[in-house]
Write a protein that holds these residues in place. Structure first.
Motif, PDB file in Angstrom:
ATOM      1  N   ARG A 231       0.835  -1.213   0.000  1.00  0.00           N
ATOM      2  CA  ARG A 231       0.000   0.000   0.000  1.00  0.00           C
ATOM      3  C   ARG A 231       0.864   1.256   0.000  1.00  0.00           C
ATOM      4  NH1 ARG A 231      -1.736   3.418   3.927  1.00  0.00           N
ATOM      5  NH2 ARG A 231      -3.731   4.506   3.574  1.00  0.00           N
ATOM      6  N   GLU A 232       1.888   1.273   0.831  1.00  0.00           N
ATOM      7  CA  GLU A 232       2.787   2.432   0.877  1.00  0.00           C
ATOM      8  C   GLU A 232       3.529   2.603  -0.446  1.00  0.00           C
ATOM      9  OE1 GLU A 232       4.607   5.828   2.468  1.00  0.00           O
ATOM     10  OE2 GLU A 232       2.830   4.680   3.039  1.00  0.00           O
ATOM     11  N   LEU A 233       3.889   1.474  -1.065  1.00  0.00           N
ATOM     12  CA  LEU A 233       4.576   1.536  -2.358  1.00  0.00           C
ATOM     13  C   LEU A 233       3.675   2.172  -3.413  1.00  0.00           C
ATOM     14  CD1 LEU A 233       7.133   0.732  -3.947  1.00  0.00           C
ATOM     15  CD2 LEU A 233       5.987  -1.426  -4.506  1.00  0.00           C
ATOM     16  N   GLN A 234       2.405   1.797  -3.451  1.00  0.00           N
ATOM     17  CA  GLN A 234       1.482   2.386  -4.419  1.00  0.00           C
ATOM     18  C   GLN A 234       1.246   3.869  -4.136  1.00  0.00           C
ATOM     19  OE1 GLN A 234       0.560   0.937  -7.190  1.00  0.00           O
ATOM     20  NE2 GLN A 234       1.827  -0.796  -6.489  1.00  0.00           N
ATOM     21  N   SER A 235       1.194   4.202  -2.850  1.00  0.00           N
ATOM     22  CA  SER A 235       1.038   5.617  -2.480  1.00  0.00           C
ATOM     23  C   SER A 235       2.223   6.437  -2.986  1.00  0.00           C
ATOM     24  CB  SER A 235       0.910   5.745  -0.960  1.00  0.00           C
ATOM     25  OG  SER A 235       0.869   7.105  -0.584  1.00  0.00           O
ATOM     26  N   ARG A 236       3.419   5.850  -2.816  1.00  0.00           N
ATOM     27  CA  ARG A 236       4.626   6.541  -3.274  1.00  0.00           C
ATOM     28  C   ARG A 236       4.676   6.602  -4.812  1.00  0.00           C
ATOM     29  NH1 ARG A 236       6.494  10.269  -0.261  1.00  0.00           N
ATOM     30  NH2 ARG A 236       6.080   9.668   1.875  1.00  0.00           N
ATOM     31  N   ASN A 237       4.164   5.585  -5.452  1.00  0.00           N
ATOM     32  CA  ASN A 237       4.110   5.594  -6.914  1.00  0.00           C
ATOM     33  C   ASN A 237       3.227   6.735  -7.403  1.00  0.00           C
ATOM     34  OD1 ASN A 237       4.633   4.635  -9.542  1.00  0.00           O
ATOM     35  ND2 ASN A 237       2.708   3.491  -9.541  1.00  0.00           N
ATOM     36  N   THR A 238       2.111   6.950  -6.715  1.00  0.00           N
ATOM     37  CA  THR A 238       1.221   8.067  -7.056  1.00  0.00           C
ATOM     38  C   THR A 238       1.943   9.403  -6.894  1.00  0.00           C
ATOM     39  OG1 THR A 238      -0.715   6.801  -6.332  1.00  0.00           O
ATOM     40  CG2 THR A 238      -0.973   9.195  -6.510  1.00  0.00           C
ATOM     41  N   ARG A 239       2.736   9.511  -5.826  1.00  0.00           N
ATOM     42  CA  ARG A 239       3.480  10.759  -5.593  1.00  0.00           C
ATOM     43  C   ARG A 239       4.552  10.969  -6.659  1.00  0.00           C
ATOM     44  NH1 ARG A 239       2.719  13.154  -0.545  1.00  0.00           N
ATOM     45  NH2 ARG A 239       4.736  14.196  -0.769  1.00  0.00           N
TER      46      ARG A 239
END
Length: 472
Positions: A231-239
């Motif tokens: 989940r954190e990885l996808q959040s960072r991908n969005t950023r």
């Protein structure tokens, strides 16, 4: 045959379009450093070129004013058939010619060199000349009104002063554009640096997700940690995607200031055109502020423009004062008749006097010029105060942003220590993935805040230079 011709026209049209596209789509080569960027803006930007043309128009107006002093050849030639006044009913014939080269001087005097012929049955008031004509010098000299301060001379002097004012208007146009351009440049660098930060933390998280998978497989962590890490990885991908879009937007905005010498706009800048944000902010001292004020008094274009406008107003005042004088002009026409029936030297000399009973127009124009001088003196004092306050305010912004940058930098260093400590604890099995992610978020946010504070300080430093009148 027609098909072959149409095919040829189609191919030629396509090649022309491709050639135009190739000319339009210029690619900036290599990294775009600040000094090179500013030089490109100053040399090629349409707003600068338009300002240069405005200055050139003003220069041409000086040439227009000087045109009033251009010499001219004036020639009046007449064949006259008339009824004799001494013998009414008898026709008479005469030929007259009066040709001269005339000059107007800055003093207001008019000088003419010429020749006159009058032959045949000459009647009054035309006087005859010798068979070979009369050659003369004529002179018209204003002794009071229009002496020195005449309309032609004043127009030329005003045009010369306006030409200097145009230089400072051009200077002001450069300052205004460079303020916007330098801000766009540093925002572009900031967006690229933030994109790098987001990419780095994303790559770090990818390796951490792999590590979490390994620990879960070994039974050291619960499977729920994989979900949290992913989940954190996808959040960072969005950023990363958001940061990339921000960089693209700033690149497009910066490209608006980049023009080639052929007046083509460069293609949008790429990631590889952006250098690292290495320049460090600095603190301004009281000595820096004092030097800036002295520099502004000497280099800010508005001060010189006011001074030159004072010169124009003073010129108008002197011209109005001159126009209130009586008109007293000296006239001299000295010639030499030649040929048969000539009398030798000829002379006509005298004065032309006009005494105005009222000079309200001249007096009103003089008053207007004096009021204008007072206005400019007040404007100069107000400008001095405003620029000094602007310099003080700009220096305050620089120093305030510097303090924010130092605080943000220290916060970032502390955030890095906390993040590293949390990672060490996690590796030893004493921490949780949740705390690691929190520390990493805080570290990234602190890093981005430091970058923004740094860029704001650098932008403020450029504005501090521009307010003084520096062209960067």
């Amino acid at each position: 045959m027609l098909r072959v011709l149409l095919a040829f026209v189609f191919i030629f049209s396509c090649q022309s379009l491709l050639a135009k596209e190739k000319d339009f789509s210029k690619i900036f080569d290599g990294e775009l450093f600040f000094d090179d960027f500013i030089d490109t803006v100053k040399e090629n930007h349409p707003q600068i070129l338009r300002a240069k043309l405005d200055r050139d128009i003003t220069i041409s107006r000086r040439l227009e004013a000087q045109g009033r002093f251009d010499p001219s050849i004036n020639s009046l030639n007449l064949v006259n058939r008339f009824n004799s006044s001494s013998d009414i009913g008898e026709e008479k014939d005469a030929f007259t010619s009066d040709t001269s080269v005339d000059f107007l001087t800055g003093f207001g005097a008019k000088i003419g060199l010429g020749a006159k012929f009058a032959q045949g049955d000459i009647s009054t008031p035309i006087s005859p000349t010798g068979e070979s004509g009369e050659y003369f010098v004529k002179l018209f000299v204003p002794l009071m009104r229009d002496a020195i301060y005449n309309s032609a001379n004043v127009a030329e002097q005003k045009a010369k002063i306006n030409e200097l004012i145009a230089d400072y208007i051009f200077y002001q146009a450069q300052l205004t554009l460079l303020a916007k351009a330098s801000k766009a440049y540093f925002k572009w660098l900031a967006s690229k640096t933030i994109l790098d930060v987001e990419k780095d933390i994303f790559e770090l998280l990818k390796s951490q997700v792999e590590l979490v998978h390994q620990k879960v497989d070994l039974g050291d962590l619960a499977a729920l940690n994989i979900v949290e890490a992913e989940r954190e990885l996808q959040s960072r991908n969005t950023r990363v995607i958001t940061a990339n879009r921000s960089f693209e937007r700033e690149s497009i905005d910066l490209t608006r200031y980049l023009w080639t010498k052929e007046q083509d706009i460069y293609a949008t800048l790429s990631y590889f055109n952006s250098p690292d944000l290495d320049e460090e902010p600095k603190l301004l001292s009281e000595a820096n502020i004092s030097i800036a004020k002295e520099f502004a008094l000497e280099h800010r274009p508005e001060f010189e423009a006011i001074k030159l406008n004072k010169d124009i107003a003073d010129l108008e005042r002197k011209f109005a004062k001159n126009q209130a004088l009586p008109q007293l002009d000296a006239l001299v026409n000295a010639g030499m008749e030649t040929g048969e029936n000539s009398i030798g030297p000829t002379l006509a000399a005298g004065f032309d006097l006009s005494l105005p009973l009222r000079v309200r127009t001249a007096r009103a124009k003089r008053q207007q010029a004096e009021y204008r001088l007072e206005q400019l003196s007040i404007q100069n004092k107000q400008l001095t105060q405003n620029i000094f306050l602007d310099i003080e305010n700009s220096a305050s912004i620089v120093n305030n942003n510097y303090d924010k940058y130092i605080a943000a930098k220290e916060n970032f260093e502390l955030s890095k220590q906390l993040e590293q400590g949390e990672l060490d604890r996690f590796d030893l099995g004493d921490g949780t993935l949740f705390l690691v992610i929190r520390r990493q978020r805080s570290m990234v946010e602190a890093n981005i805040e430091m970058i923004k504070a740094k860029v704001e300080c650098l932008i403020a430093l450029q504005n501090f230079k521009l307010i003084q009148g520096q062209l960067l």
